[in-house]
Design a protein around this motif. Sequence first.
Motif, PDB file in Angstrom:
ATOM      1  N   SER A 187      -3.188  -6.337   9.044  1.00 32.58           N
ATOM      2  CA  SER A 187      -2.135  -5.680   9.830  1.00 32.58           C
ATOM      3  C   SER A 187      -1.091  -5.131   8.867  1.00 32.58           C
ATOM      4  O   SER A 187      -1.232  -5.201   7.646  1.00 32.58           O
ATOM      5  CB  SER A 187      -1.498  -6.679  10.801  1.00 32.58           C
ATOM      6  N   SER A 188      -0.003  -4.605   9.419  1.00 36.53           N
ATOM      7  CA  SER A 188       1.088  -4.115   8.574  1.00 36.53           C
ATOM      8  C   SER A 188       1.765  -5.249   7.811  1.00 36.53           C
ATOM      9  O   SER A 188       2.491  -5.004   6.843  1.00 36.53           O
ATOM     10  CB  SER A 188       2.121  -3.378   9.431  1.00 36.53           C
ATOM     11  N   LEU A 189       1.542  -6.487   8.234  1.00 34.60           N
ATOM     12  CA  LEU A 189       2.113  -7.647   7.549  1.00 34.60           C
ATOM     13  C   LEU A 189       1.267  -8.068   6.346  1.00 34.60           C
ATOM     14  O   LEU A 189       1.702  -8.894   5.545  1.00 34.60           O
ATOM     15  CB  LEU A 189       2.241  -8.817   8.530  1.00 34.60           C
ATOM     16  N   ASP A 190       0.080  -7.535   6.239  1.00 30.13           N
ATOM     17  CA  ASP A 190      -0.833  -7.786   5.120  1.00 30.13           C
ATOM     18  C   ASP A 190      -0.617  -6.635   4.138  1.00 30.13           C
ATOM     19  O   ASP A 190      -1.327  -5.623   4.175  1.00 30.13           O
ATOM     20  CB  ASP A 190      -2.265  -7.828   5.653  1.00 30.13           C
ATOM     21  N   VAL A 191       0.348  -6.751   3.255  1.00 31.06           N
ATOM     22  CA  VAL A 191       0.927  -5.597   2.544  1.00 31.06           C
ATOM     23  C   VAL A 191      -0.088  -4.757   1.778  1.00 31.06           C
ATOM     24  O   VAL A 191      -0.134  -3.530   1.964  1.00 31.06           O
ATOM     25  CB  VAL A 191       2.088  -6.066   1.635  1.00 31.06           C
ATOM     26  N   PRO A 192      -0.929  -5.315   0.908  1.00 30.91           N
ATOM     27  CA  PRO A 192      -1.879  -4.443   0.192  1.00 30.91           C
ATOM     28  C   PRO A 192      -2.825  -3.703   1.138  1.00 30.91           C
ATOM     29  O   PRO A 192      -3.062  -2.498   0.975  1.00 30.91           O
ATOM     30  CB  PRO A 192      -2.632  -5.414  -0.724  1.00 30.91           C
ATOM     31  N   TYR A 193      -3.375  -4.417   2.113  1.00 24.69           N
ATOM     32  CA  TYR A 193      -4.261  -3.793   3.095  1.00 24.69           C
ATOM     33  C   TYR A 193      -3.512  -2.702   3.852  1.00 24.69           C
ATOM     34  O   TYR A 193      -4.055  -1.607   4.097  1.00 24.69           O
ATOM     35  CB  TYR A 193      -4.787  -4.849   4.060  1.00 24.69           C
ATOM     36  N   ALA A 194      -2.268  -2.984   4.236  1.00 19.98           N
ATOM     37  CA  ALA A 194      -1.490  -2.025   5.028  1.00 19.98           C
ATOM     38  C   ALA A 194      -1.198  -0.757   4.241  1.00 19.98           C
ATOM     39  O   ALA A 194      -1.229   0.349   4.792  1.00 19.98           O
ATOM     40  CB  ALA A 194      -0.190  -2.681   5.492  1.00 19.98           C
ATOM     41  N   ILE A 195      -0.898  -0.872   2.947  1.00 19.00           N
ATOM     42  CA  ILE A 195      -0.653   0.311   2.122  1.00 19.00           C
ATOM     43  C   ILE A 195      -1.940   1.120   1.968  1.00 19.00           C
ATOM     44  O   ILE A 195      -1.951   2.355   2.077  1.00 19.00           O
ATOM     45  CB  ILE A 195      -0.090  -0.097   0.749  1.00 19.00           C
ATOM     46  N   ALA A 196      -3.053   0.422   1.725  1.00 15.33           N
ATOM     47  CA  ALA A 196      -4.336   1.111   1.539  1.00 15.33           C
ATOM     48  C   ALA A 196      -4.787   1.826   2.803  1.00 15.33           C
ATOM     49  O   ALA A 196      -5.472   2.858   2.731  1.00 15.33           O
ATOM     50  CB  ALA A 196      -5.402   0.113   1.081  1.00 15.33           C
ATOM     51  N   HIS A 197      -4.413   1.319   3.985  1.00 17.07           N
ATOM     52  CA  HIS A 197      -4.873   1.895   5.249  1.00 17.07           C
ATOM     53  C   HIS A 197      -3.790   2.686   5.978  1.00 17.07           C
ATOM     54  O   HIS A 197      -3.979   3.067   7.146  1.00 17.07           O
ATOM     55  CB  HIS A 197      -5.401   0.778   6.162  1.00 17.07           C
ATOM     56  N   GLY A 198      -2.661   2.938   5.328  1.00 18.73           N
ATOM     57  CA  GLY A 198      -1.648   3.797   5.919  1.00 18.73           C
ATOM     58  C   GLY A 198      -0.770   3.165   6.962  1.00 18.73           C
ATOM     59  O   GLY A 198      -0.039   3.872   7.668  1.00 18.73           O
ATOM     60  N   LEU A 199      -0.803   1.850   7.096  1.00 21.95           N
ATOM     61  CA  LEU A 199       0.129   1.168   8.007  1.00 21.95           C
ATOM     62  C   LEU A 199       1.514   1.032   7.374  1.00 21.95           C
ATOM     63  O   LEU A 199       2.530   1.004   8.076  1.00 21.95           O
ATOM     64  CB  LEU A 199      -0.408  -0.215   8.384  1.00 21.95           C
ATOM     65  N   LEU A 200       1.548   0.920   6.055  1.00 25.56           N
ATOM     66  CA  LEU A 200       2.777   0.944   5.275  1.00 25.56           C
ATOM     67  C   LEU A 200       2.685   2.090   4.280  1.00 25.56           C
ATOM     68  O   LEU A 200       1.584   2.478   3.860  1.00 25.56           O
ATOM     69  CB  LEU A 200       2.993  -0.370   4.504  1.00 25.56           C
TER      70      LEU A 200
END
Length: 394
Positions: free
Chosen positions: A51-64
């Motif tokens: 999710s957006s709270l999972d920072v590296p994943y969120a940056i890689a997937h455009g949530l952050l």
Amino acid sequence: MEEICIHTVIHSRYQVLDASGQLPFSIVFGLCRRLPNNTDARPIVLHTANSSLDVPYAIAHGLLTLHEHHGEGGQETRVHLAGQLRLSESKVGTYLTLSSPVGRAQHWREAMTIYQYRINPNSELASVLQPGRKYTIRLAGKDLGVKWWVYGNNDQLPNNKESTTRASETAKLVNSKPSAGKASFAVVLELPRPPKVETHMRLCRNEESVDDADCVGALAISVLNTGAQPITVQTRGPQRFLVPWGPFQPEVVEASRPRIIDVASPAPNASLLIVDAATGDVIREGGKAGPCNGLADSNVDHRPKLEALVTLMTGEPLVRRVDISRLLDGVPDGKYRIQMQPRGVWWCVGSCTEIGDEGDDRVPRRLYQTRIPPSMLKTEDVVDVRIENGKIIN
């Protein structure tokens, strides 16, 4: 698809990310359900993975979004890390509970669920954040990207991690406002660290004196610099150093009251607590930070005055006698414990005689750094006192 609004705020734990990892760094999230958008009385339990709270994943997937600052004006350029951070879904995360606003008596800020995503110094994300540069992380949009959530409590948690990759509720959790804050921070290779300082506290003995007066009602405070170099610390006035932040504001507001070792103050009691020995209740505090403490005019010279500094020499205890009679004045007869609250102080390497410049009554600009961890005056020592007929029995 039905949407459930969650008021979401993002901030950085500190203004600085220490690439050495000596100062733990996190991205801080605050989440809260608010009326009139949330009318279900049940709590919401969500999982942070992917999710957006999972920072590296969120940056890689455009949530952050991750932005790098350039130039004195701080122009931002978005940094795309899709090829450098993990793209696959993870099963690792944390369960968070968001309370219902129905029947809530407290202010919504006090009801926020706080979550910190720790950026470890040896992680993929840390490896792409370059020392000497400044970055900002923001929510990319209203979608929080939560893959798994339920109404209920811990009884509804899945029995295995596989279940968290599949949503048990169909509604989408979204941010309720576009102004979700930002997590801005500079990256440094390694922050300067203060040497370890040992602080001890005891009640003065009868043969000791305080300003040639009766010593009953006085504490002996000793501070020992265990490092290899002398340091100079600020003992009064506004203190400026790195402090941890929550979603909105610093968690600790460092008051400008004199510290316990300030030589110019006969009774610097602002960090002391009087605790009832029988009940454990705090019955008196030396002082709290006021509503304006920590706020400062940008046009004011914040450098500490030289008269507010004290040097801690290596291996030489600094001893101060602190009058506590006023703090104990009016306390009912009984047994009490005196405790010291931790207090940070600004510091620099060297002695008072070495750091001053002719014609300047403040710390030289070349030595004044505020992006440093504080030196801490703290102790586990507890002083037991007994009050009889309004007097301290030593």
